[in-house]
Design an enzyme around this catalytic site. Structure first.
Site, PDB file in Angstrom:
ATOM      1  N   ARG A  51       0.811  -1.229   0.000  1.00 57.61           N
ATOM      2  CA  ARG A  51       0.000   0.000   0.000  1.00 57.61           C
ATOM      3  C   ARG A  51       0.836   1.266   0.000  1.00 57.61           C
ATOM      4  NH1 ARG A  51      -2.789  -3.907   2.050  1.00 57.61           N
ATOM      5  NH2 ARG A  51      -0.746  -4.424   2.832  1.00 57.61           N
ATOM      6  N   THR A  52       1.795   1.311   0.910  1.00 61.09           N
ATOM      7  CA  THR A  52       2.491   2.576   1.120  1.00 61.09           C
ATOM      8  C   THR A  52       3.298   2.945  -0.129  1.00 61.09           C
ATOM      9  OG1 THR A  52       2.552   2.120   3.470  1.00 61.09           O
ATOM     10  CG2 THR A  52       4.046   3.825   2.664  1.00 61.09           C
ATOM     11  N   LYS A  80      25.743  -4.507  -1.207  1.00 62.76           N
ATOM     12  CA  LYS A  80      27.212  -4.535  -1.256  1.00 62.76           C
ATOM     13  C   LYS A  80      27.824  -3.879  -0.032  1.00 62.76           C
ATOM     14  CE  LYS A  80      27.105  -3.791  -6.281  1.00 62.76           C
ATOM     15  NZ  LYS A  80      27.437  -2.788  -7.309  1.00 62.76           N
ATOM     16  N   ARG A 101      11.401   3.729   3.361  1.00 61.32           N
ATOM     17  CA  ARG A 101      11.014   2.826   4.455  1.00 61.32           C
ATOM     18  C   ARG A 101      12.235   1.994   4.802  1.00 61.32           C
ATOM     19  NH1 ARG A 101       5.744  -0.947   4.509  1.00 61.32           N
ATOM     20  NH2 ARG A 101       4.908   1.028   5.248  1.00 61.32           N
ATOM     21  N   HIS A 129       5.143   5.988  11.536  1.00 65.56           N
ATOM     22  CA  HIS A 129       4.601   5.886  10.176  1.00 65.56           C
ATOM     23  C   HIS A 129       3.647   7.082  10.010  1.00 65.56           C
ATOM     24  CE1 HIS A 129       3.350   4.339   6.435  1.00 65.56           C
ATOM     25  NE2 HIS A 129       3.020   3.096   6.758  1.00 65.56           N
TER      26      HIS A 129
HETATM   27  C1  NCD Z   1       1.869  -1.034   8.221  1.00 70.88           C
HETATM   28  C2  NCD Z   1       3.364  -0.776   8.333  1.00 70.88           C
HETATM   29  O1  NCD Z   1       4.122  -1.041   7.409  1.00 70.88           O
HETATM   30  O2  NCD Z   1       3.724  -0.311   9.409  1.00 70.88           O
HETATM   31  N1  NCD Z   1       1.435  -1.207   6.917  1.00 70.88           N
HETATM   32  C3  NCD Z   1       1.140  -0.114   6.149  1.00 70.88           C
HETATM   33  O3  NCD Z   1       1.994   0.683   5.846  1.00 70.88           O
HETATM   34  N2  NCD Z   1      -0.140   0.063   5.806  1.00 70.88           N
HETATM   35  C4  NCD Z   1       1.346  -2.039   9.148  1.00 70.88           C
HETATM   36  C5  NCD Z   1       1.962  -3.397   9.218  1.00 70.88           C
HETATM   37  O4  NCD Z   1       2.873  -3.734   8.474  1.00 70.88           O
HETATM   38  O5  NCD Z   1       1.493  -4.168  10.056  1.00 70.88           O
END
Ligand code: NCD
Length: 308
Positions: A51-52, A80, A101, A129
């Protein structure tokens, strides 16, 4: 130029502005279709995402920007042994903003220290997040008819892995602007971190911790479920013991009010039975789709001089 590293980078006013901007974009997306024409956005995902990453990339493309990056750090020079700082310095030469991320808490802050282009934290380990918190608040706001009063004084139960789940760290701080009452429901070993609780105490936020939802279910306006974060456990037997601590199904959903909102950042791995998907209280798919509008609004703000 500013970064988006933590939900605490947003004042109450900024947060409401982003929500309003997302609402306007959702109502007429074509108005902003060329707003980022000529820009390049990099998405650097050192940790898995569906999703993100895809909603950030879709947001950039829908604003007319181009997108570069990686979805798997094993295909980058990280494999590397390149440091995060070096990778960020390099991508600074190629992109106008970096969405990242990473599995380490604080990684986005480290990146920001060496970056001349905006860094957007799309999840740092068990830290934060922030953009998920914004889309969650937008979704509550939208579902409750777009009045600012409707996100005030909500009773919200956060359920599951409150220790490692970064979404709840950001969302509880974001909602703290609106005089909520929080119920933190988790196994004792997955409680909300002390650091977050101290912040809430300092903000005079009313919260209560427990390891069952039975007593509070009939009171809450929002049930925010989370996945037990398997990837943060060194002891897999411990994960297996805790993963099904709270399961929302027809039986347990009956404990909650008729107008309670069922939310989850997704992915779910058993904690919400798909039989709940058709329950009118379930809004987690809409929540995920709303990520697009919030991320478009954030890109627009990052490219303005008076950003965030
Ligand atoms: C979450 C995350 O990555 O923190 N997912 C997201 O971005 N919607 C939640 C999760 O991974 O449980």
């Amino acid at each position: 130029m500013k970064h988006i590293l933590s939900i605490n980078d947003f004042s109450r006013e900024n947060l409401l502005d982003v929500i309003e901007e997302a609402r306007q974009i959702k109502a007429s997306p074509s108005i902003v279709q060329d707003a980022l024409h000529g820009r390049i956005i990099a998405t650097l995902f050192f940790e898995p995402s569906t999703r993100t990453r895809l909603s950030f990339e879709s947001a950039a493309l829908r604003l007319g920007a181009k997108v570069i990056g990686f979805a798997d750090a094993a295909t980058s020079s990280t494999k590397k042994g390149e440091t995060l700082e070096d990778t960020i310095k390099i991508v600074n030469g190629y992109a106008d903003a970096i969405v990242m991320r990473h599995s380490e808490t604080g990684a986005a802050t480290r990146a920001a220290e060496v970056s001349n282009v905006p860094i957007v934290n799309a999840g740092d380990g068990s830290g934060e997040h922030p953009t998920q918190a914004l889309l969650d608040i937008f979704t509550i706001h939208e579902t409750r008819n777009m009045k600012h009063e409707t996100i005030k004084e909500l009773k919200i139960a956060f359920v599951g892995d409150l220790k490692y789940g970064r979404t709840v760290h950001s969302l509880s701080q974001g909602l703290a602007h609106f005089n909520p009452k929080f119920y933190f429901v988790s196994p004792p070993s997955l409680k909300m971190p002390e650091e977050t609780l101290v912040k809430l105490k300092n903000q005079s936020i009313n919260y209560q911790e427990s390891n069952t939802w039975n007593e509070i279910a009939s009171e809450v306006d929002v049930l925010y479920m989370t996945r037990v974060q398997e990837e943060r456990f060194s002891d897999k037997a411990e994960y297996a013991r805790l993963k099904d601590a709270y399961v929302l199904n027809k039986k347990t959903a009956a404990l909650f009010k008729d107008d309670c909102l069922f939310m989850h950042p997704l992915p779910r791995v058993g904690e919400i039975n798909p039989e709940i998907d058709t329950d009118p209280r379930a809004i987690y798919f809409k929540e995920a789709h709303n990520g697009l509008w919030i991320r478009m609004a954030l890109f627009l703000r990052l490219t303005k001089k008076d950003a965030v």
